[in-house]
Design an enzyme around this catalytic site. Structure first.
Site, PDB file in Angstrom:
ATOM      1  N   ASP A   1       0.834  -1.191   0.000  1.00  0.00           N
ATOM      2  CA  ASP A   1       0.000   0.000   0.000  1.00  0.00           C
ATOM      3  C   ASP A   1       0.880   1.255   0.000  1.00  0.00           C
ATOM      4  O   ASP A   1       1.870   1.310   0.740  1.00  0.00           O
ATOM      5  CB  ASP A   1      -0.881  -0.033   1.265  1.00  0.00           C
TER       6      ASP A   1
ATOM      7  N   GLU B   1       1.798  -0.342  -5.032  1.00  0.00           N
ATOM      8  CA  GLU B   1       0.871   0.742  -5.347  1.00  0.00           C
ATOM      9  C   GLU B   1       1.799   1.949  -5.458  1.00  0.00           C
ATOM     10  O   GLU B   1       2.228   2.497  -4.444  1.00  0.00           O
ATOM     11  CB  GLU B   1      -0.157   0.937  -4.232  1.00  0.00           C
TER      12      GLU B   1
END
Lengths: 708, 106
Positions: A349, A386
């Site tokens: 993330d 990401e």
């Protein structure tokens, strides 16, 4: 005679002790006792605090004698502990001097950053005792799980079809029909469903221990309690979320998750964890002490020169990922998940934070990302970034991946969505996206597999909502609809939200099928958002992070209602799996290595070999030559796809293929089922072999092959 | 320590009859009894669980422990367990190392 390797050398208030082993960090079972080891470079003293399970007060506090400190590590073996029934924490002594980055508070019981089981939130949503002095309680893990020969599957990246899901949302709805809704055990029950759908990898949203009560508050719309439902806020990096285990109340979450992973593997499904190393649940200077802040604030967090928390995560603090100690902690953590849980890969993330230095500046060759790329234990793990953060760093196409890292391709999502809704000027971009985005990844060793192609993910509209809403509707989140992305590139097809209008609903279904078709014929690794295959809606909420209710939970009755969509997604997945030419990972090199007389991929328009790349164009067709499958070693069919995102029908003249072959129709999103998709071996031969009519806003896929 | 099990070793078979709760309080005593069997010639351990109402993680660990300590080749049986107990055994994957039956025949 039984040999004794370790024996007590010290005594403290009836406890038998001995200097411990600094490595591994954490609490480890050793013969006769537990080895405790914790790092802090700025603490001046440390005490081990022992609780009986769930008891409010500790039954013992044992200071680490000075002789038990090696460098900056406090380490001690405590013998004869009933380790099944204890919880442990630490008191850390040191300066409280926020300006210099230190926030030691000897009164706070701190969780071990390496805690492998964490109690305190054993059952999801069960209100904790807020007076408890130790909210997130470290426990000792057992390493006695029998994997019965299981190992990570190592499915080649190019063959992967990822299904992004939330443990709780997947089965929490009463319609799921499982025994223990919202748990790891329930995923196990749904394995036959996942197999039927055909995906071979689940990417699960955070399962590290987090606090669902973090920032909980009543919804201004429904009055219902809003929770930290998504869980992008770690309490502990090493422990699975107890509240996601049906056996969490028994402290068996480790076994339950391992059993689930083992069964998924047995059924050919990999498990990728969504990991959040960019911040912790401790927030900023106003936030609680859980662990890191009290153990060694200055080491664990990126701080301003006057001791405040940098907030590149948008969540209050930023983990100091390129401090060598924190780097070590992250590496140890991923190695642990890969080895102890047989995890097949990780999705990071806000991964760009992993590439910021200790002052927050982006680095050219971030050591953490490099270490992960070359780590031997993670050697076969998928690593997916990401590739952006909340501090403005956007690295899609430029994330330093060393040929090992793949990226969530945000540009794929944006371009496909815009093209789908009929925006002009995107045909060139479509050419790139369908090939696996060589404009972004041509320089990467892993080629098209660097691109994780997705049109929807947990963050943003579901696929159904992206064709049903022009704007977000996040009022229920209690932030006056300010939260969530404003650039959704969505189109409601003529009415905002749910409607009975037959034509609008037909168009929406078609747009969903168009999106799925494009995703599954694109080179790269497709990722599907859980629920999209059954037409799941969040009623226009594009940021359901706090909605632990039917807004987020999959309604399994949708499967009956939207059988047509499910069947289409399932069949398109099967089509991709059956055709290796769709999965080539190397980019088109303008060479006919298979001597087929055809390029690997050729571009067409309404006239063959004559694509309209102009700004006003909304049509594109392309053909894969099957002989070029598997880098020229395979033997697949010709696959021709025509995409017409114009609102008028267009005729596409077909490229000529060898005369023994004929064109058969696989997909036509313009027609109603069952003729919208034809299964393998049942494809329908088209009458006019020279030209097809592709309806308004429609996709048609043909294969060129010998007769059925 | 309070016990709520009986244990019997005969003809290479260990029979353990459980009742009430097998929890953190009671499991260590059972583990101690099983430890005494280490090194003996054992083919099967049979847990009779008809009257077992509750099993905690400590209880489950004793089952794993039996297999590890007595021998990887022995067969474990869980006989007549109630649905609640079986559920925990299945979810934690312990059903993989043992056979679950309704009845047991010699």
């Amino acid at each position: 005679m039984e040999r004794i390797d370790t024996y007590p050398t010290h005594k403290y208030k009836g406890f038998n002790l001995r200097p411990g082993r600094p490595i591994p960090f954490g609490a480890t079972i050793v013969p006769g006792g537990i080895n405790f080891s914790i790092f802090s470079s700025h603490a001046t003293g440390c005490e081990l605090v022992l609780f009986k399970k769930r008891e409010p007060k500790p039954f013992a506090t044992i200071p680490f004698p000075d002789a038990f400190r090696i460098g900056n590590v406090f380490t001690m073996i405590v013998f004869d502990l009933d380790y099944e029934n204890i919880e442990y924490g630490y008191y850390m002594d040191g300066p409280f001097d926020p300006q210099k980055g230190h926030r030691f508070d000897k009164q706070k019981v701190l969780m071990d950053p390496y805690a492998k089981v964490i109690g305190g939130r054993d059952v999801w949503g069960e209100e904790p005792d807020w007076d408890d002095i130790y909210q997130h309680r470290a426990r000792i893990v057992f390493d006695d799980f029998d994997w019965q020969g299981d190992k990570p599957l190592e499915v080649p990246m190019e063959d992967l079809i990822i299904y992004e899901m939330h443990v709780r949302g997947f089965t929490c709805h009463k319609s799921s029909g499982v025994k223990h809704p919202g748990t790891f055990a329930a995923i196990r029950e749904k394995i036959p469903y996942l197999k039927k759908l055909g995906i071979n990898c689940i990417e699960i949203m955070p399962v590290h221990e987090f606090d669902e009560f973090e920032n909980s508050r009543p919804s201004p719309v429904s009055g219902e309690k809003l929770m930290n439902y998504w869980g992008y806020s770690n309490v502990g990096f090493y422990a699975p979320k107890a509240g996601y285990a049906a056996t969490g109340r028994f402290g068996m979450q480790v076994d339950e998750l391992k059993t689930t992973i083992k069964d998924l593997h047995t059924n050919g499904i990999e498990v990728i964890l969504d990991v959040v190393f960019n911040h912790t649940a401790e927030g900023n200077e106003e936030g609680p002490y859980i662990s890191y802040k009290g153990v060694d604030n200055k080491t664990y967090y990126i701080l301003t020169h006057d001791g405040y928390y940098y907030n590149f995560s948008g969540c209050g603090n930023t983990l100091n990922c390129n401090n060598p100690i924190v780097r070590g902690m992250i590496l140890d953590c991923l190695r642990y998940w890969a080895s102890a849980y047989h995890i097949d890969g990780f999705r990071f993330d806000l991964a760009s934070i992993l590439g910021r230095d200790q002052n927050g500046a982006p680095m050219n060759s971030p050591p953490l990302i490099e270490s992960l790329a070359f780590d031997p234990i993670l050697g076969k793990c998928k690593l997916i970034a990401e590739a952006w953060d909340a501090g403005g760093l956007y690295q899609v196409g430029s994330f330093p991946g060393w040929g090992r890292w793949a990226e969530w391709n945000g540009k794929y999502r944006d371009d496909i969505r815009k093209f789908l809704k009929g925006e002009a000027g995107l045909v060139g971009a479509m050419g790139q996206r369908i090939q696996g985005s060589p404009d972004l990844y041509r320089w990467h060793e892993s080629g098209a597999c660097t691109s994780i192609n997705f049109i929807t993910c947990h963050d943003g509209f579901t696929l159904k909502d992206s064709v049903s809403y022009n704007g977000k509707h996040n009022e229920a989140n209690g932030e006056d609809n300010r939260d969530g992305n404003n650039d959704n590139d969505s189109w409601n097809c003529g009415w905002e939200g749910e409607t009975d209008d037959v034509e609008i609903n037909r168009l929406r279904r078609k747009q969903i099928k168009n999106a799925v078709s494009i995703l599954l014929v694109s080179r790269g690794v497709p990722m599907i958002l859980s629920g999209d295959e059954m037409g799941n809606t969040q009623f226009g909420n594009n940021n359901a992070y706090c909605q632990d209710n039917e807004l987020s939970w999959l309604d399994w009755d949708d499967l009956k209602k939207n059988k047509e969509i499910f069947n289409f997604v399932k069949s398109t997945i099967a089509f991709r799996k059956a055709h290796p030419v769709l999965r080539n990972k190397t980019y088109f090199q303008d060479r006919d290595s298979a001597e087929s007389g055809y390029p690997e991929i050729s571009w067409h328009g309404t006239k063959p070999w004559d694509a309209d790349w102009s700004d006003s164009s909304r049509t594109i067709a392309f053909m894969f030559c099957g002989k070029q499958a598997k880098q020229g070693k395979g033997n697949d069919d010709f696959i021709y796809t025509a995409i017409n995102m114009d609102w008028n029908m267009h005729s596409f003249e077909l490229p000529e293929i060898p005369e023994q072959l004929k064109w058969y129709i696989v997909v036509n999103t313009d027609v109603e089922p069952p003729e919208d998709i034809w299964g393998a071996g049942k494809e329908k031969e088209i009458e006019n072999q020279f030209e097809v009519s592709v309806g308004p806003r429609s996709v048609m896929i043909l294969i060129g092959k010998k007769s059925n | 320590m309070e016990t709520n099990f009986s244990i019997n070793y005969e003809n290479k078979v260990v029979k353990v009859t459980l009742s009430g709760s097998l929890d953190a309080k009671r499991a260590p005593a059972l583990a101690d009894e099983i430890k005494k069997l280490i090194g003996k010639d054992i083919e099967k351990i049979v847990f009779f669980a008809k009257d077992l109402e509750y099993i905690s993680s400590a209880g489950l660990r004793v089952i794993i422990f039996s297999k590890q300590k007595i021998g990887i080749d022995i067969k474990l049986y869980m006989v007549g367990a109630t649905e609640g107990v079986l559920d925990v055994i299945k979810m934690s994957g312990i059903d993989n190392i043992m056979e679950i039956t309704d009845t047991y025949e010699e």
